[in-house]
Motif scaffolding. Sequence first.
Motif, PDB file in Angstrom:
ATOM      1  N   PHE A   1      18.192 -53.528  14.050  1.00 44.39           N
ATOM      2  CA  PHE A   1      17.747 -54.475  15.217  1.00 44.39           C
ATOM      3  C   PHE A   1      16.589 -55.258  14.736  1.00 44.39           C
ATOM      4  O   PHE A   1      16.089 -56.321  14.816  1.00 44.39           O
ATOM      5  N   THR A   2      15.417 -54.412  14.035  1.00 46.68           N
ATOM      6  CA  THR A   2      14.444 -55.197  13.544  1.00 46.68           C
ATOM      7  C   THR A   2      14.908 -56.242  12.346  1.00 46.68           C
ATOM      8  O   THR A   2      14.322 -57.440  12.282  1.00 46.68           O
ATOM      9  N   PHE A   3      15.581 -55.801  11.442  1.00 51.88           N
ATOM     10  CA  PHE A   3      15.994 -56.692  10.260  1.00 51.88           C
ATOM     11  C   PHE A   3      16.673 -58.154  10.929  1.00 51.88           C
ATOM     12  O   PHE A   3      16.366 -59.293  10.419  1.00 51.88           O
ATOM     13  N   LEU A   4      17.514 -58.017  12.127  1.00 47.63           N
ATOM     14  CA  LEU A   4      18.410 -59.199  12.488  1.00 47.63           C
ATOM     15  C   LEU A   4      17.698 -59.785  13.437  1.00 47.63           C
ATOM     16  O   LEU A   4      17.547 -61.021  13.699  1.00 47.63           O
ATOM     17  N   LEU A   5      16.732 -59.258  14.459  1.00 50.77           N
ATOM     18  CA  LEU A   5      15.982 -60.091  15.606  1.00 50.77           C
ATOM     19  C   LEU A   5      14.650 -60.098  15.458  1.00 50.77           C
ATOM     20  O   LEU A   5      14.033 -61.086  15.923  1.00 50.77           O
ATOM     21  N   GLY A   6      14.055 -59.291  14.439  1.00 49.55           N
ATOM     22  CA  GLY A   6      12.531 -59.551  14.142  1.00 49.55           C
ATOM     23  C   GLY A   6      12.201 -61.090  13.635  1.00 49.55           C
ATOM     24  O   GLY A   6      11.396 -61.559  14.408  1.00 49.55           O
ATOM     25  N   PRO A   7      12.816 -61.518  12.760  1.00 45.53           N
ATOM     26  CA  PRO A   7      12.507 -62.994  12.184  1.00 45.53           C
ATOM     27  C   PRO A   7      12.755 -64.116  13.404  1.00 45.53           C
ATOM     28  O   PRO A   7      12.429 -65.061  13.104  1.00 45.53           O
ATOM     29  N   ILE A   8      13.472 -63.829  14.492  1.00 46.69           N
ATOM     30  CA  ILE A   8      13.656 -64.855  15.418  1.00 46.69           C
ATOM     31  C   ILE A   8      12.630 -65.251  16.150  1.00 46.69           C
ATOM     32  O   ILE A   8      12.516 -66.339  16.685  1.00 46.69           O
ATOM     33  N   GLY A   9      11.269 -64.345  15.865  1.00 46.94           N
ATOM     34  CA  GLY A   9      10.224 -64.738  16.570  1.00 46.94           C
ATOM     35  C   GLY A   9       9.606 -65.968  16.015  1.00 46.94           C
ATOM     36  O   GLY A   9       8.588 -66.526  16.627  1.00 46.94           O
ATOM     37  N   VAL A  10      10.022 -66.531  14.716  1.00 46.44           N
ATOM     38  CA  VAL A  10       9.465 -67.800  14.235  1.00 46.44           C
ATOM     39  C   VAL A  10       9.582 -68.803  15.334  1.00 46.44           C
ATOM     40  O   VAL A  10       8.924 -69.702  15.353  1.00 46.44           O
ATOM     41  N   MET A  11      10.837 -68.538  16.070  1.00 51.37           N
ATOM     42  CA  MET A  11      11.116 -69.825  17.326  1.00 51.37           C
ATOM     43  C   MET A  11       9.861 -69.774  18.146  1.00 51.37           C
ATOM     44  O   MET A  11       9.680 -70.914  18.913  1.00 51.37           O
ATOM     45  N   ALA A  12       8.982 -69.018  18.214  1.00 54.26           N
ATOM     46  CA  ALA A  12       7.787 -69.067  19.267  1.00 54.26           C
ATOM     47  C   ALA A  12       6.910 -70.345  18.725  1.00 54.26           C
ATOM     48  O   ALA A  12       6.087 -70.612  19.391  1.00 54.26           O
ATOM     49  N   SER A  13       7.084 -70.942  17.396  1.00 56.85           N
ATOM     50  CA  SER A  13       6.341 -71.929  16.889  1.00 56.85           C
ATOM     51  C   SER A  13       6.769 -73.122  17.452  1.00 56.85           C
ATOM     52  O   SER A  13       6.301 -74.342  17.245  1.00 56.85           O
TER      53      SER A  13
END
Length: 113
Positions: A28-40
């Motif tokens: 879950f962390t590996f797949l969804l964690g990086p999606i936080g970049v969309m907050a930019s």
Amino acid sequence: MSAPGYESTGEKVVRAALALVLIAFAGFTFLLGPIGVMASDGCFDGDPRFICTVGGQRTVAFTPLITAPVALVVGLAGLGMSGRKQHDWGLALWAAAMAALVVVWLVVTTITS
């Protein structure tokens, strides 16, 4: 615990459940964690938020990608230990791996919020 070198069925089931929890959380962390970049997406020129910097975006993108596999290996290695070593260090390694994953989520959510 059972005698050294022997493991009861209950202990095997607990280890398997702990391994599945770790695998799910690391995945879950590996797949969804990086999606936080969309907050930019809401950033504009001169925006002072850390997520609006290259360093902030890299931190959010790469911290989960690096930490999740390392935590998975460490945690599963701990659960794979047998005998006295497992009793002394195995669960501590699993707990450290889970704690590392929680810290990643705290870092990601702090930067993106």
